[in-house]
Scaffold this active site. Structure first.
Site: not given
Length: 438
Positions: A226-227, A396, A436, A438
C-alpha cells in the site's frame, strides 16, 4: 532461450518467492511477457527471457534480482517455479558436472552474468517515436529509474525477509471512511503508529501489510503493498505514524459478495488492533525538495495516496513559510465524486495553493470524462511545464490509465511543436516523469 554464450549452461533468471510481495511491477515492466503469475508466485519463463533487465529497477524488494547457473536442458520449468516457497540452493560445480554440463571459462561466465544497473539503463532507453505514429514503447518504458535530484534520501527494506527484523508491529490509531458508502466499494483512511520502532518513510514510498492467519495452502499470507498517504513527518506531525488509503471491493460485477483478505482485514481494523508491516519500499517515486519545483499529479482512485502525501507535505511547508513558489496541479479521476477519496478536504484547499482538475466517468447525464481529457484541456498550461526543468510529473492508479495519459502528454507536446521522442527521454533521464500503476 538465448544460449549463444554457452550451449550447455544457462544463467537462469528467477524470482525469490520468500521476499517477493506480489506487487506485479516486474510483470508490467517486462516488454516481452516473460513474467507471469498464479495465486502463489511470480515467475520468469526461461524460454522467453532475454535478460534485458527491464524488471530489475522496478522491483521494490530486490526479489527479482536472482540468478542460478543450471544445465540448459534442466532449466527450472514454470510449473516447478509456481510451486516454490523459497529458491532452490545453487548447484555446485560438481553437481553441474554430474549433469554433463561444461563449466564456462571466466570470460564466458562474465558474458553470461547479468548486466550492471547502469548497463541495463542504457539498454532500456525509450526507442524514438517518429511522426504521428503511436509510441514504440509501452507507457511504462517512459518512467524514470532515478528520483528527482533534490529528493530526500529514502530508506528501503528495513523490515522483511532479508532484514534484521522480519516485521515491525504497528498499532491502528485511526480508521475513517473517505468515500460515501457504496454497494461495490468502500475506501478507508487508516493510520498506523509504530511506537518506538523506527520506520522512516517519504512521500511516494509504500509499505507491505501481512494479514494474520494462514492461506488455503497453510502458509502465511503474502504481504499486500500500500502506498503511504501521509507526509514524511507522519499523519500527525511529531508522531511515528503513517496513513494509508485502502479500497476494498464489496461485490464483483455480477453482484456476488467479495471478501479480499488484506483489504478487508485493514478496512475492518479497530483502534488498538495490531498489524504486521514490512518495508518501506520505493526509491524513485519521490517528490522534489527544491523550493522552485512544480509538481503535476495524475491519478485515479486509491492512486491518490502518494499524491495526498505530496500535497500535505507542501501544505505544511507553505504554512511554516519554508516553501518558495512552485505550482501544484492535480488531475484526479474516478467514476463519480462519491467514489473519489478525500473529495471534501481537497475542495477546502486554497486555489492559489493547488490547481484541481477532476474527471468523472459515470456521472448521470454527463459525458464520460477521464484524466487524459483534462490533460488535453489544460494543454496551454502543461506544455511549458513539460519543458521546465523544475517540473515533475507523477502518474498513479490503475494500469489501464497509463497509455491514455502518455498519449495525452505526447499530444500536448507535439501540438506545442516539441519533439516528444527527445522530450520523453529527457523527462526519464532527469527523474521528472514517474509512473506507478497496478
Amino acid at each position: 532461450m538465448d544460449t549463444r554464450t554457452n550451449t550447455t549452461l544457462l544463467k537462469q533468471h528467477l524470482i525469490d518467492p520468500a521476499i517477493c510481495i506480489r506487487c506485479g511491477a516486474c510483470e508490467a515492466a517486462c516488454p516481452i511477457q516473460a513474467i507471469s503469475h498464479d495465486a502463489n508466485n511470480y515467475v520468469v519463463d526461461p524460454s522467453i527471457c532475454e535478460k534485458c533487465l527491464a524488471c530489475i529497477p522496478v522491483c521494490p524488494t530486490g526479489a527479482i534480482d536472482n540468478w542460478r547457473m543450471v544445465p540448459t536442458a534442466r532449466a527450472y520449468a514454470l510449473d516447478e517455479q509456481f510451486g516454490w516457497f523459497e529458491l532452490p540452493e545453487e548447484l555446485t560445480p560438481a553437481q553441474l558436472a554430474e549433469f554433463g554440463a561444461e563449466l564456462p571459462d571466466e570470460a564466458a561466465a562474465a558474458d553470461e552474468a547479468p548486466q550492471t544497473l547502469a548497463q541495463a539503463e542504457a539498454a532500456l532507453a525509450v526507442e524514438p517515436a517518429s511522426g504521428d505514429s503511436a509510441p514504440a514503447s509501452p507507457a511504462g518504458g517512459y518512467t524514470a529509474r532515478t528520483p528527482p535530484w533534490s529528493a530526500a534520501h529514502a530508506y528501503v527494506n528495513l523490515y522483511g525477509a532479508r532484514a534484521a527484523h522480519k516485521t515491525v508491529t504497528a498499532t491502528c490509531v485511526g480508521n475513517v471512511r473517505v468515500t460515501e458508502v457504496g454497494k461495490q466499494y468502500d475506501t478507508h483512511h487508516i493510520i498506523l503508529d509504530f511506537g518506538a520502532m523506527p520506520f522512516p518513510v517519504l512521500e511516494g514510498q509504500s509499505i507491505g501489510v501481512i494479514a494474520p492467519g494462514l492461506d488455503a495452502r497453510g502458509q502465511p499470507h503474502f504481504a499486500r503493498q500500500y502506498s503511504v498517504a501521509s507526509a514524511r513527518n507522519g499523519e500527525r506531525p511529531g508522531y511515528n505514524n503513517v496513513s494509508l488509503t485502502i479500497k476494498r471491493v464489496l461485490e464483483d460485477y455480477e453482484g456476488n459478495p467479495v471478501r479480499g483478505v488484506a483489504s478487508n482485514f485493514m478496512c475492518d481494523l479497530k483502534v488498538g488492533d495490531k498489524v504486521e508491516v514490512i518495508g518501506p519500499f520505493g526509491s524513485t517515486f519521490l517528490m522534489p525538495n527544491h523550493p522552485k519545483s512544480h509538481i503535476v499529479m495524475i491519478c485515479t482512485g486509491t492512486g491518490s495516496a502518494p499524491m495526498r502525501a505530496m500535497t500535505e507535505w507542501r501544505r505544511r511547508l507553505r504554512k511554516s513559510g519554508k516553501f518558495d513558489g512552485g505550482r501544484l496541479l492535480l488531475f484526479f479521476g474516478a467514476r463519480s465524486k462519491e467514489e473519489l477519496p478525500y473529495f471534501g478536504p481537497l475542495l477546502s484547499l486554497p486555489r492559489d495553493f493547488i490547481d484541481l482538475n477532476f474527471a468523472f466517468s459515470r456521472t448521470p447525464g454527463q459525458p464520460k470524462t477521464y484524466v487524459q481529457d483534462r490533460l488535453r484541456e489544460r494543454a496551454a498550461d502543461l506544455a511549458p511545464l513539460l519543458q521546465d526543468a523544475n517540473c515533475y510529473f507523477y502518474v498513479c492508479g490503475l494500469k489501464a490509465m497509463e497509455n491514455g495519459v502518455m498519449q495525452a502528454l505526447r499530444e500536448v507536446a507535439q501540438d506545442a511543436g516539441l519533439d516528444w521522442a527527445e522530450l520523453s527521454e529527457r523527462l526519464k533521464k532527469e527523474g521528472r516523469l514517474h509512473l506507478e500503476t497496478y
